[in-house]
Design a protein around this motif. Structure first.
Motif, PDB file in Angstrom:
ATOM      1  N   VAL A 138       0.840  -1.203   0.000  1.00 24.93           N
ATOM      2  CA  VAL A 138       0.000   0.000   0.000  1.00 24.93           C
ATOM      3  C   VAL A 138       0.871   1.248   0.000  1.00 24.93           C
ATOM      4  N   ASP A 139       1.916   1.265   0.811  1.00 23.12           N
ATOM      5  CA  ASP A 139       2.836   2.407   0.826  1.00 23.12           C
ATOM      6  C   ASP A 139       3.438   2.641  -0.557  1.00 23.12           C
ATOM      7  N   ALA A 140       3.850   1.545  -1.214  1.00 23.63           N
ATOM      8  CA  ALA A 140       4.461   1.676  -2.536  1.00 23.63           C
ATOM      9  C   ALA A 140       3.445   2.195  -3.552  1.00 23.63           C
ATOM     10  N   GLU A 141       2.233   1.667  -3.522  1.00 20.85           N
ATOM     11  CA  GLU A 141       1.190   2.092  -4.462  1.00 20.85           C
ATOM     12  C   GLU A 141       0.837   3.560  -4.260  1.00 20.85           C
ATOM     13  N   ALA A 142       0.789   3.991  -2.997  1.00 20.72           N
ATOM     14  CA  ALA A 142       0.436   5.380  -2.694  1.00 20.72           C
ATOM     15  C   ALA A 142       1.628   6.331  -2.823  1.00 20.72           C
ATOM     16  N   ALA A 143       2.804   5.770  -3.065  1.00 20.35           N
ATOM     17  CA  ALA A 143       4.031   6.565  -3.186  1.00 20.35           C
ATOM     18  C   ALA A 143       4.273   7.411  -1.941  1.00 20.35           C
ATOM     19  N   VAL A 144       4.191   6.738  -0.779  1.00 18.54           N
ATOM     20  CA  VAL A 144       4.439   7.403   0.500  1.00 18.54           C
ATOM     21  C   VAL A 144       5.578   6.667   1.207  1.00 18.54           C
ATOM     22  N   PRO A 145       6.191   7.289   2.220  1.00 17.32           N
ATOM     23  CA  PRO A 145       7.291   6.627   2.921  1.00 17.32           C
ATOM     24  C   PRO A 145       6.863   5.309   3.554  1.00 17.32           C
ATOM     25  N   ALA A 146       7.777   4.369   3.598  1.00 19.72           N
ATOM     26  CA  ALA A 146       7.512   3.081   4.246  1.00 19.72           C
ATOM     27  C   ALA A 146       7.064   3.306   5.679  1.00 19.72           C
ATOM     28  N   GLY A 147       6.046   2.572   6.085  1.00 17.48           N
ATOM     29  CA  GLY A 147       5.517   2.695   7.433  1.00 17.48           C
ATOM     30  C   GLY A 147       4.319   3.613   7.542  1.00 17.48           C
ATOM     31  N   THR A 148       3.984   4.311   6.463  1.00 13.99           N
ATOM     32  CA  THR A 148       2.857   5.254   6.521  1.00 13.99           C
ATOM     33  C   THR A 148       1.539   4.528   6.772  1.00 13.99           C
ATOM     34  N   ALA A 149       1.280   3.469   6.002  1.00 15.47           N
ATOM     35  CA  ALA A 149      -0.002   2.764   6.132  1.00 15.47           C
ATOM     36  C   ALA A 149      -0.175   2.184   7.531  1.00 15.47           C
ATOM     37  N   SER A 150       0.894   1.688   8.094  1.00 16.62           N
ATOM     38  CA  SER A 150       0.787   1.099   9.437  1.00 16.62           C
ATOM     39  C   SER A 150       0.516   2.151  10.499  1.00 16.62           C
ATOM     40  N   ASN A 151       0.776   3.430  10.192  1.00 19.57           N
ATOM     41  CA  ASN A 151       0.427   4.509  11.115  1.00 19.57           C
ATOM     42  C   ASN A 151      -1.063   4.844  11.064  1.00 19.57           C
ATOM     43  N   TYR A 152      -1.728   4.458   9.979  1.00 19.24           N
ATOM     44  CA  TYR A 152      -3.141   4.784   9.794  1.00 19.24           C
ATOM     45  C   TYR A 152      -4.072   3.622  10.104  1.00 19.24           C
ATOM     46  N   PHE A 153      -3.576   2.403   9.975  1.00 16.98           N
ATOM     47  CA  PHE A 153      -4.432   1.228  10.139  1.00 16.98           C
ATOM     48  C   PHE A 153      -3.790   0.270  11.126  1.00 16.98           C
ATOM     49  N   ALA A 154      -4.568  -0.161  12.092  1.00 17.27           N
ATOM     50  CA  ALA A 154      -4.029  -0.996  13.166  1.00 17.27           C
ATOM     51  C   ALA A 154      -3.546  -2.349  12.654  1.00 17.27           C
ATOM     52  N   ASP A 155      -4.247  -2.898  11.650  1.00 13.60           N
ATOM     53  CA  ASP A 155      -3.898  -4.214  11.130  1.00 13.60           C
ATOM     54  C   ASP A 155      -4.518  -4.390   9.745  1.00 13.60           C
ATOM     55  N   ARG A 156      -4.240  -5.522   9.134  1.00 15.71           N
ATOM     56  CA  ARG A 156      -4.762  -5.780   7.788  1.00 15.71           C
ATOM     57  C   ARG A 156      -6.288  -5.887   7.795  1.00 15.71           C
ATOM     58  N   ASP A 157      -6.863  -6.412   8.877  1.00 17.72           N
ATOM     59  CA  ASP A 157      -8.326  -6.500   8.941  1.00 17.72           C
ATOM     60  C   ASP A 157      -8.952  -5.120   8.781  1.00 17.72           C
ATOM     61  N   THR A 158      -8.373  -4.125   9.446  1.00 17.08           N
ATOM     62  CA  THR A 158      -8.884  -2.759   9.336  1.00 17.08           C
ATOM     63  C   THR A 158      -8.752  -2.255   7.911  1.00 17.08           C
ATOM     64  N   LEU A 159      -7.649  -2.566   7.280  1.00 12.10           N
ATOM     65  CA  LEU A 159      -7.435  -2.143   5.900  1.00 12.10           C
ATOM     66  C   LEU A 159      -8.464  -2.789   4.968  1.00 12.10           C
ATOM     67  N   PHE A 160      -8.759  -4.060   5.180  1.00 12.50           N
ATOM     68  CA  PHE A 160      -9.780  -4.744   4.377  1.00 12.50           C
ATOM     69  C   PHE A 160     -11.144  -4.074   4.542  1.00 12.50           C
ATOM     70  N   THR A 161     -11.532  -3.822   5.778  1.00 16.25           N
ATOM     71  CA  THR A 161     -12.866  -3.259   6.007  1.00 16.25           C
ATOM     72  C   THR A 161     -12.964  -1.827   5.492  1.00 16.25           C
ATOM     73  N   GLN A 162     -11.885  -1.054   5.636  1.00 17.62           N
ATOM     74  CA  GLN A 162     -11.887   0.311   5.114  1.00 17.62           C
ATOM     75  C   GLN A 162     -12.007   0.306   3.589  1.00 17.62           C
ATOM     76  N   ALA A 163     -11.316  -0.628   2.946  1.00 18.60           N
ATOM     77  CA  ALA A 163     -11.389  -0.732   1.486  1.00 18.60           C
ATOM     78  C   ALA A 163     -12.808  -1.080   1.045  1.00 18.60           C
ATOM     79  N   GLY A 164     -13.459  -1.990   1.763  1.00 20.84           N
ATOM     80  CA  GLY A 164     -14.827  -2.359   1.413  1.00 20.84           C
ATOM     81  C   GLY A 164     -15.777  -1.174   1.453  1.00 20.84           C
ATOM     82  N   GLY A 165     -15.666  -0.351   2.472  1.00 23.78           N
ATOM     83  CA  GLY A 165     -16.523   0.823   2.568  1.00 23.78           C
ATOM     84  C   GLY A 165     -16.201   1.862   1.507  1.00 23.78           C
ATOM     85  N   ARG A 166     -14.924   2.044   1.225  1.00 16.93           N
ATOM     86  CA  ARG A 166     -14.497   3.066   0.260  1.00 16.93           C
ATOM     87  C   ARG A 166     -14.952   2.744  -1.162  1.00 16.93           C
ATOM     88  N   ILE A 167     -14.937   1.476  -1.530  1.00 21.28           N
ATOM     89  CA  ILE A 167     -15.376   1.097  -2.873  1.00 21.28           C
ATOM     90  C   ILE A 167     -16.801   1.566  -3.110  1.00 21.28           C
TER      91      ILE A 167
END
Length: 200
Positions: free
Chosen positions: A32-61
């Motif tokens: 996700v960091d690479a796709e968003a072109a942000v520094p490594a570790g950015t996504a982990s500062n916003y999402f507690a775990d992969r489960d959160t990332l999955f659920t956030q993606a589902g709502g955003r779609i």
């Protein structure tokens, strides 16, 4: 707690792109960091775990799949007949298909939801709300058909989009709108002559 909503949205959008391209197993914070072109570790500062990332993606779609209010208002102009339903279904299939990465990511999320109860709950709530909203819109707008009509169209159009995006050689592109027309004509009976609400 990081509270930059624009950055969060950009990361979720990046997660959707990763899901569509790499599948659920490829959805990592690093990807996700690479796709968003942000520094490594950015996504982990916003999402507690992969489960959160999955659920956030589902709502955003679903946020991104919603038509603009002006488009909804425009769709209420003119006759409320079978031809209008056909036009709306063609527009729906084209609009959703245009967000290819989002729809493919949603398919990945649906499969992942069979293994993640929290994601399943999120998708169930979101998709149930979407179906209910479509039923209410259809009935309130005076379009022909009932709640079952909307459900049948929902099921048919969704699978047509799946075929269009995943195996496009099964039904050539030039047949897509004709297939939509055939579905509507088989689900909805012909407009009765002189139907009073057909020309609202």
């Amino acid at each position: 707690m990081v509270r930059n909503p624009q950055r969060r949205a950009a990361l979720v959008d990046a997660a959707i792109e990763v899901l569509a391209r790499e599948g659920a197993r490829g959805l990592t914070f690093r990807a996700v960091d690479a796709e968003a072109a942000v520094p490594a570790g950015t996504a982990s500062n916003y999402f507690a775990d992969r489960d959160t990332l999955f659920t956030q993606a589902g709502g955003r779609i679903y946020e991104r799949l919603q038509p603009e209010p002006a488009h909804i208002a425009e769709s209420l102009k003119g006759p409320r007949d079978r031809a209008r339903v056909t036009e709306l279904m063609r527009e729906l299939v084209d609009r959703v298909s245009a967000y290819r990465s989002g729809y493919l990511a949603l398919l990945e999320l649906r499969l992942e939801a069979t293994r993640r109860p929290e994601l399943r709950a999120v998708l169930t709530r979101r998709i149930r709300a979407d179906v209910d909203a479509n039923i209410a819109y259809h009935l309130d707008s005076g379009l022909p058909g009932d709640a079952t009509t909307v459900v049948l169209l929902y099921l048919a159009m969704n699978w047509l989009i799946v075929e269009r995006l995943t195996l496009p050689d099964i039904f050539p592109e030039e047949r897509i709108h004709d297939l939509v027309t055939e579905v509507v004509e088989r689900v909805l009976p012909p407009d009765p002559p002189g139907r009073p609400d057909a020309r609202r």
